[in-house]
Design an enzyme around this catalytic site. Structure first.
Site, short mmCIF file in Angstrom:
data_model
loop_
_atom_site.label_atom_id
_atom_site.label_comp_id
_atom_site.label_asym_id
_atom_site.label_seq_id
_atom_site.Cartn_x
_atom_site.Cartn_y
_atom_site.Cartn_z
N CYS A 68 11.35 -15.81 8.41
CA CYS A 68 11.48 -16.74 7.30
C CYS A 68 10.11 -17.28 6.91
O CYS A 68 9.17 -17.23 7.70
CB CYS A 68 12.38 -17.91 7.68
SG CYS A 68 14.04 -17.37 8.10
N GLY A 105 11.07 -13.05 4.02
CA GLY A 105 12.53 -13.17 3.92
C GLY A 105 12.95 -13.07 2.48
O GLY A 105 12.44 -13.80 1.63
N ASN A 137 11.27 -21.94 10.45
CA ASN A 137 10.97 -20.52 10.70
C ASN A 137 10.87 -20.33 12.20
O ASN A 137 10.08 -21.00 12.85
CB ASN A 137 9.64 -20.15 10.02
CG ASN A 137 9.11 -18.79 10.46
OD1 ASN A 137 7.90 -18.59 10.52
ND2 ASN A 137 9.98 -17.86 10.77
N GLY A 138 11.66 -19.43 12.71
CA GLY A 138 11.63 -19.17 14.15
C GLY A 138 13.03 -18.96 14.66
O GLY A 138 13.94 -18.60 13.91
N TYR A 160 2.23 -6.63 11.96
CA TYR A 160 3.12 -6.27 10.85
C TYR A 160 3.50 -7.40 9.90
O TYR A 160 3.49 -7.23 8.69
CB TYR A 160 4.40 -5.64 11.43
CG TYR A 160 5.46 -5.43 10.37
CD1 TYR A 160 5.41 -4.32 9.54
CD2 TYR A 160 6.48 -6.36 10.18
CE1 TYR A 160 6.36 -4.14 8.54
CE2 TYR A 160 7.43 -6.18 9.19
CZ TYR A 160 7.37 -5.08 8.38
OH TYR A 160 8.29 -4.90 7.40
P1 AMP Z 1 11.94 2.13 12.56
O1 AMP Z 1 12.10 2.98 11.35
O2 AMP Z 1 13.23 1.52 13.00
O3 AMP Z 1 11.22 2.81 13.69
O4 AMP Z 1 11.05 0.88 12.13
C1 AMP Z 1 9.67 1.00 12.01
C2 AMP Z 1 9.24 0.69 10.62
O5 AMP Z 1 9.74 -0.60 10.23
C3 AMP Z 1 7.74 0.63 10.51
O6 AMP Z 1 7.38 1.37 9.36
C4 AMP Z 1 7.39 -0.83 10.33
O7 AMP Z 1 6.47 -1.00 9.28
C5 AMP Z 1 8.68 -1.52 9.98
N1 AMP Z 1 8.94 -2.69 10.82
C6 AMP Z 1 8.64 -2.92 12.10
N2 AMP Z 1 9.13 -4.09 12.53
C7 AMP Z 1 9.78 -4.64 11.48
C8 AMP Z 1 10.55 -5.85 11.28
N3 AMP Z 1 10.80 -6.69 12.27
N4 AMP Z 1 11.04 -6.07 10.04
C9 AMP Z 1 10.86 -5.19 9.05
N5 AMP Z 1 10.20 -4.03 9.19
C10 AMP Z 1 9.66 -3.75 10.39
#
Ligand code: AMP
Length: 505
Positions: A24, A50, A125-126, A265
């Site tokens: 968030c 978010g 947020n958290g 990220y």
């Molecule tokens: P996955 O496809 O499940 O392996 O997720 C990895 C991809 O999701 C990577 O391209 C990251 O940029 C992105 N990513 C990693 N962690 C998050 C997160 N918590 N929320 C949204 N996107 C994420």
């Protein structure tokens, strides 16, 4: 807790947003004639944190008005008409992705209630790790909850506090909660900003003329032309009113453990957190990754957008050309419904497409920030091969994600985390890459300017990579609605058991 699909199954609906979902974003302003408009802009800059819903509460000399809606800030706070219904010199706002509590407008923050001392609003947020336990006790004591959000316990605890000052009441409440929180709250005369004792989530203070601003990230100060003043410290509560800013700390502070994944990220690359420019940190991670796992290849290609800064760093370090071998469409959203079953399989290309002329006949180093379930990597590697790549060497700008987050990052249960269940070689095989390497945990710390991870007192929260959880997880068997559940498990210290869901706000 949410029943929301945290990781949309790409095979089930290729038209859905295939990203994980963020946490968030919070924003607050005190002493501005354009408080609500500034808050709308601030939330817009924090949209990456978010996208499910947004809300603003404005305070006009103690008369509180709010507007909350599902969807993005730009879709809901886009007219003078809406903003004119939110008069006042202070306002707070919140961007939400629902992971704690059900979806729906009822769970959109900020909370806005009338307490014995008057109006009170709060945005969080958290993720509170003992909200379920607290809620159970509060409900047994007669409290009537209006939402299923973990944050609501803070409202009840504030209302129940016998302290005289509102700031004392809030501190009383926060002294009882555990977990990760950056909170912005507001009463008639004051704006408050608080970070949990570990400082897991970010929060900064800014100044715009004579007005003060609080925001999750500095990019939200930039958008309204506010100057960055400083980060709110771990365990600090600031009170902002007509006399300026005053600050206090929780009595016993365990040592800061900011979330390192914000650098990897979450945070926007143009933000600066605790003196670290996020974009530069990501480039440094890419450089470190290149040093640790060099390989012969022709070009370095990022998975856009999140892999771009690390790929720039990797390319610079390796001396290989950086190429945009994948183009991302920014127009895919949850609203795109597949027109017919016959074209569903085409959906894999809705978001990313190979830039074939760049890829064909090349040995490529493919950079992404993380592998969670492996969905993205699998899809992209296949796409690279289909576009004629000779070799695809996947390099990941974070260590393997082996553990779920309980502190506000939306990750799936361990059984769905690829790295929690397979060796690196098995993962390589599954995603179809010719080689696969992750940055080491010490490499990540080196990129962040540390010698290495201090294993006795880690400088960051890196639980998703190490399983070392700095804050105990009281709610391992109780979800945030106070219902005993066997779905959630985990232990304080180092959860090994599986987790089905995480509350996050
Ligand atoms: P996955 O496809 O499940 O392996 O997720 C990895 C991809 O999701 C990577 O391209 C990251 O940029 C992105 N990513 C990693 N962690 C998050 C997160 N918590 N929320 C949204 N996107 C994420």
């Amino acid at each position: 807790m949410s029943d929301a699909p945290h990781f949309p199954d790409f095979t089930a609906n290729p038209f859905e947003d295939d990203k994980l979902h963020e946490e968030c974003g919070v924003f607050g302003v005190f002493g501005s004639e354009d408080a609500a408009a500034h808050t709308a802009l601030g939330l817009h800059a924090l949209q990456h944190r978010g996208t499910e819903g947004a809300g603003i509460v404005a305070n006009n000399n103690g008369k509180f008005a709010f507007h909350k809606a599902m969807g993005k800030v730009g879709d809901n706070f886009n007219s003078a008409d809406v903003i004119s219904k939110l008069p006042g010199q202070s306002a707070i706002g919140h961007n939400r992705y629902s992971t704690a509590g059900e979806k729906g407008v009822i769970n959109i923050q900020p909370f806005c209630v009338e307490l014995e001392f008057g109006g009170f609003a709060l945005a969080h947020n958290g993720n509170l790790t003992n909200a379920g336990a607290l809620r159970k006790t509060l409900v047994e004591g007669g409290c009537i909850f209006q939402t299923t959000m973990d944050t609501e316990v803070i409202m009840h605890l504030t209302a129940l506090s016998r302290a005289m000052e509102v700031s004392e009441k809030l501190l009383d409440a926060l002294a009882q909660v555990e977990g990760a929180y950056s909170v912005i709250a507001m009463d008639k005369d004051n704006l408050y900003g608080v970070r949990d004792p570990y400082g897991v989530r970010p929060l900064v203070l800014g100044k715009l003329g004579s007005a003060y601003v609080l925001a999750s990230e500095t990019c939200a100060l930039d958008i309204i032309g506010a100057d960055y003043v400083r980060d709110i410290e771990a365990g600090e509560i600031v009170t902002i009113n007509k006399n300026g800013v005053s600050s206090r700390k929780f009595p016993r502070l365990p040592g800061k453990r900011f979330c390192v994944f914000e650098y990897v990220y979450f945070a926007r690359p143009d933000s600066t957190i605790e003196g670290n420019h996020v974009y530069s940190a990501r480039k440094a991670i890419g450089r470190e990754l290149a040093q640790e796992s060099a390989i012969e290849a022709d070009i370095v290609v990022p998975v856009p957008d999140s892999g771009i800064p690390a790929a720039i760093g990797y390319a610079a370090q390796s001396g290989l050309p950086f190429e945009m071998g994948i183009i991302r469409s920014h127009y895919i959203g949850r609203t795109f419904i597949e027109p017919t079953d016959q074209v569903r399989h085409l959906g894999v290309k809705l978001k990313h497409n190979a830039n074939q002329q760049v890829i064909k006949g090349k040995r490529i180093i493919l950079i992404d920030d993380s592998i969670v379930r492996g969905t993205t990597s699998k899809k992209i590697v296949q796409m690279m091969k289909e576009a004629g790549a000779l070799e695809v060497h996947m390099r990941i700008a974070s260590p393997p994600t082996t553990n779920s987050c309980f502190y506000g990052v939306d990750t799936p249960e361990r059984s769905k985390l690829m790295a929690a269940n397979y060796s690196i070689d098995e993962m390589r095989e599954m995603i179809g890459a010719d080689s696969l390497a992750f940055i080491s945990i010490d490499g990540l710390y080196r990129a962040m300017g540390k010698d290495k991870r201090n294993n006795n007192a880690p400088q960051y929260c890196d639980a998703c990579f190490t399983g070392e959880y700095p804050i105990r997880i009281v709610d391992k068997n109780i979800n945030s609605t106070g219902i005993v559940s066997d779905k959630i498990s985990g232990t304080a210290g180092a959860p090994t058991a599986e987790t089905d869901d995480k509350a996050a706000a």
